[in-house]
Design an enzyme around this catalytic site. Structure first.
Site, PDB file in Angstrom:
ATOM      1  CG  ASP A  11      -2.029   0.994   1.178  1.00 23.69           C
ATOM      2  OD1 ASP A  11      -3.059   0.766   0.516  1.00 23.69           O
ATOM      3  OD2 ASP A  11      -1.853   2.057   1.808  1.00 23.69           O
ATOM      4  CD1 TRP A  12      -1.376   5.469   1.241  1.00 28.21           C
ATOM      5  CD2 TRP A  12       0.416   6.634   0.594  1.00 28.21           C
ATOM      6  NE1 TRP A  12      -1.825   6.575   0.554  1.00 28.21           N
ATOM      7  CE2 TRP A  12      -0.742   7.313   0.153  1.00 28.21           C
ATOM      8  CE3 TRP A  12       1.660   7.180   0.286  1.00 28.21           C
ATOM      9  CZ2 TRP A  12      -0.702   8.506  -0.565  1.00 28.21           C
ATOM     10  CZ3 TRP A  12       1.714   8.371  -0.422  1.00 28.21           C
ATOM     11  CH2 TRP A  12       0.546   9.010  -0.844  1.00 28.21           C
TER      12      TRP A  12
ATOM     13  CD1 TRP B  43      -8.320   3.899  -0.607  1.00 23.85           C
ATOM     14  CD2 TRP B  43      -9.652   2.864   0.843  1.00 23.85           C
ATOM     15  NE1 TRP B  43      -7.801   4.099   0.646  1.00 23.85           N
ATOM     16  CE2 TRP B  43      -8.600   3.476   1.551  1.00 23.85           C
ATOM     17  CE3 TRP B  43     -10.623   2.152   1.541  1.00 23.85           C
ATOM     18  CZ2 TRP B  43      -8.490   3.390   2.935  1.00 23.85           C
ATOM     19  CZ3 TRP B  43     -10.508   2.073   2.933  1.00 23.85           C
ATOM     20  CH2 TRP B  43      -9.450   2.679   3.615  1.00 23.85           C
TER      21      TRP B  43
ATOM     22  CG  ASP C 290      -6.071  -5.337  -2.861  1.00 25.22           C
ATOM     23  OD1 ASP C 290      -7.060  -4.612  -2.682  1.00 25.22           O
ATOM     24  OD2 ASP C 290      -4.897  -4.927  -2.837  1.00 25.22           O
TER      25      ASP C 290
ATOM     26  CG  HIS D  37      -5.336  -3.575   0.452  1.00 20.07           C
ATOM     27  ND1 HIS D  37      -4.703  -3.186  -0.711  1.00 20.07           N
ATOM     28  CD2 HIS D  37      -5.010  -2.641   1.374  1.00 20.07           C
ATOM     29  CE1 HIS D  37      -4.029  -2.061  -0.502  1.00 20.07           C
ATOM     30  NE2 HIS D  37      -4.196  -1.712   0.756  1.00 20.07           N
TER      31      HIS D  37
END
Length: 457
Positions: free
Chosen positions: A282-283, A323, A409, A438
């Site tokens: 993710d980030w 999202w 995901d 995810h």
């Protein structure tokens, strides 16, 4: 089972004590080759000066046998017992004491005094010292190092424009026994305090730098960290500012792509991390994938999971846009419920742990800021540096890469990861975890085991 095997069980109790803020000492009582009782330090939690691991284990053993005499029992404890515990063992007629690390300050089995060697006493207990001494001592050293660092960092004043999640929110989190470390002198953070885990030897052949995403924190890697440590490696897992145990700016606008990237670059330099396998999700990938090109000599590998590079010259995935819209409409979404919905195998306590850093709206600025912060145009903050990173990964990256993908995901799944794979030089086909979503790290143990073998080759 061998002495080492029983001592390993005592070490498990020591780690449970540490997870509850107690000095990590654990004990087990064994009779006829079977564990009949366990104990761990709890004087702080129980407000009881006698609540030492050995006393707890002796009490439990006496209850199990219906007799306070334990003359056919052996006691294993991770730290040399004090005079109180030694007296309790002699009074209960413990047959054999096996301990791990010596205690030069209060040890009563030879370090300060030796009650067990006094022939005037009416019972003699056999003593075996130094079983798994290094491992037992390491648990204590990590605990007290963390305490010293926490004390120094706690003395650091909290900025007026930031919040700090109360420590009691993090007490007894399942599967997260590691001691906190803090750094508060990174220039980019201007006095904000960043938390990180740092486990394993500093001289390890591999250092895993584990970067989380939104709305996670270092708790995300709790199922992978033990595998890395078991291999003799080092693990460093920071909480980005605004997440986990790190300080949390009150204003959403404080969070910027370039600012977070600079803080991570300074963090890597500050700890002088080398032989790094960068693990991202993710980030953690949006930011982390821009780091190695700044100092490629520090990195030997990449473990990339459910993430992307947001270069601003390609549309964001429909899943991500959905999202982002959900976050805009529901800024106070339940973090624990989010994790539980995508990971039905998680316990209620694990789901709650993910929400521990965010007790109220004031602590959630990063959760609100990060979704719209993803670069979605060529001139957005972070887009240009992400395009440079794309060129680096496709043309200059010389390390090994492993990709793992949670197939369920809807945001950054197989399709998005295959597109990223095309931009990473030498990236093989991904390891696809069919049942994972995810937050693929919730199925992280097999990924970690595969990664240890892959990057060792």
């Amino acid at each position: 089972m061998s002495d080492e095997g029983f001592m390993a069980l005592a070490l498990e109790q020591a780690r449970l004590a540490a997870a509850n803020g107690e000095v990590p000492v654990g004990a087990v009582v064994v009779r006829d080759g079977q564990v009949i009782a366990t104990g761990r330090n709890a004087p702080v939690g129980q407000n009881d000066p006698t609540a030492h691991a050995e006393v707890a284990a002796l009490r439990a053993a006496a209850q199990a046998l219906g007799n306070y005499r334990l003359d056919e029992c052996d006691l294993y404890v991770t730290l040399e017992p004090c005079a109180m515990c030694s007296g309790a063992m002699l009074h209960s007629r413990i047959r054999r004491l096996v301990y791990g690390a010596a205690d030069p300050k209060t040890g009563a089995a030879g370090s300060v005094v030796d009650l067990f060697a006094d022939s005037r006493l009416n019972h003699q207990t056999e003593v075996e010292a130094g079983v798994l001494a290094e491992e037992c001592g390491a648990e204590l050293s990590r605990f007290f190092l963390g305490r010293r660092q926490e004390a120094r960092s706690s003395a650091h004043p909290l900025r007026d424009d930031a919040l700090r999640t109360p420590d009691d929110r993090f007490t007894g989190l399942p599967g997260y026994p590691w001691q906190p470390h803090y750094v508060a002198d990174l220039p980019a953070l201007d006095g904000l305090r960043m938390h990180y885990l740092d486990e394993g030897p500093a001289t390890a052949p591999v250092t895993w730098l584990c970067l989380h995403g939104n709305p996670a924190w270092s708790y995300l890697y709790r199922k992978m960290i033990p595998v890395f440590l078991e291999a003799g490696h080092r693990v460093v897992a920071p909480d980005m500012i605004g997440f986990g145990k790190s300080d949390k700016p009150k204003k959403d606008a404080a969070h910027r792509f370039g600012w977070h990237r600079e803080a991570l670059l300074e963090f890597v330099e500050r700890l002088d991390l080398r032989d790094v396998v960068l693990a991202v999700q993710d980030w953690g990938g949006l930011l982390g994938l821009t780091l190695p090109m700044a100092a490629p000599q520090r990195y030997r590998g990449l473990l990339v999971m459910n993430t992307t590079l947001a270069t601003g010259d390609a549309p964001l995935s429909p899943g991500f846009l959905a999202w982002r819209e959900m976050c805009r409409k529901n800024p106070e979404f339940d973090v624990g419920r989010l994790f539980g919905r995508g990971n039905p195998q998680m316990s209620a306590e694990e789901c709650t742990a993910y929400g521990a850093p965010f007790p109220d709206r004031g602590h959630r600025a990063a959760l609100r800021a990060f979704p719209p912060m993803v670069p979605d145009s060529p001139d957005a903050d972070g887009a240009a540096i992400s395009r440079q990173a794309r060129d680096f990964w496709s043309g200059q990256w010389a390390g090994k890469t492993m990709m793992a993908v949670g197939a369920q995901d809807p945001v950054l799944g197989v399709h998005v990861m295959q597109a990223l794979r095309e931009n990473i030089r030498g990236c093989p086909e991904p390891m696809v975890i069919d049942q994972a979503g995810h937050f693929v790290q919730e199925h992280g143990e097999p990924i970690a085991r595969a990664a240890v073998g892959y990057f060792a080759g």
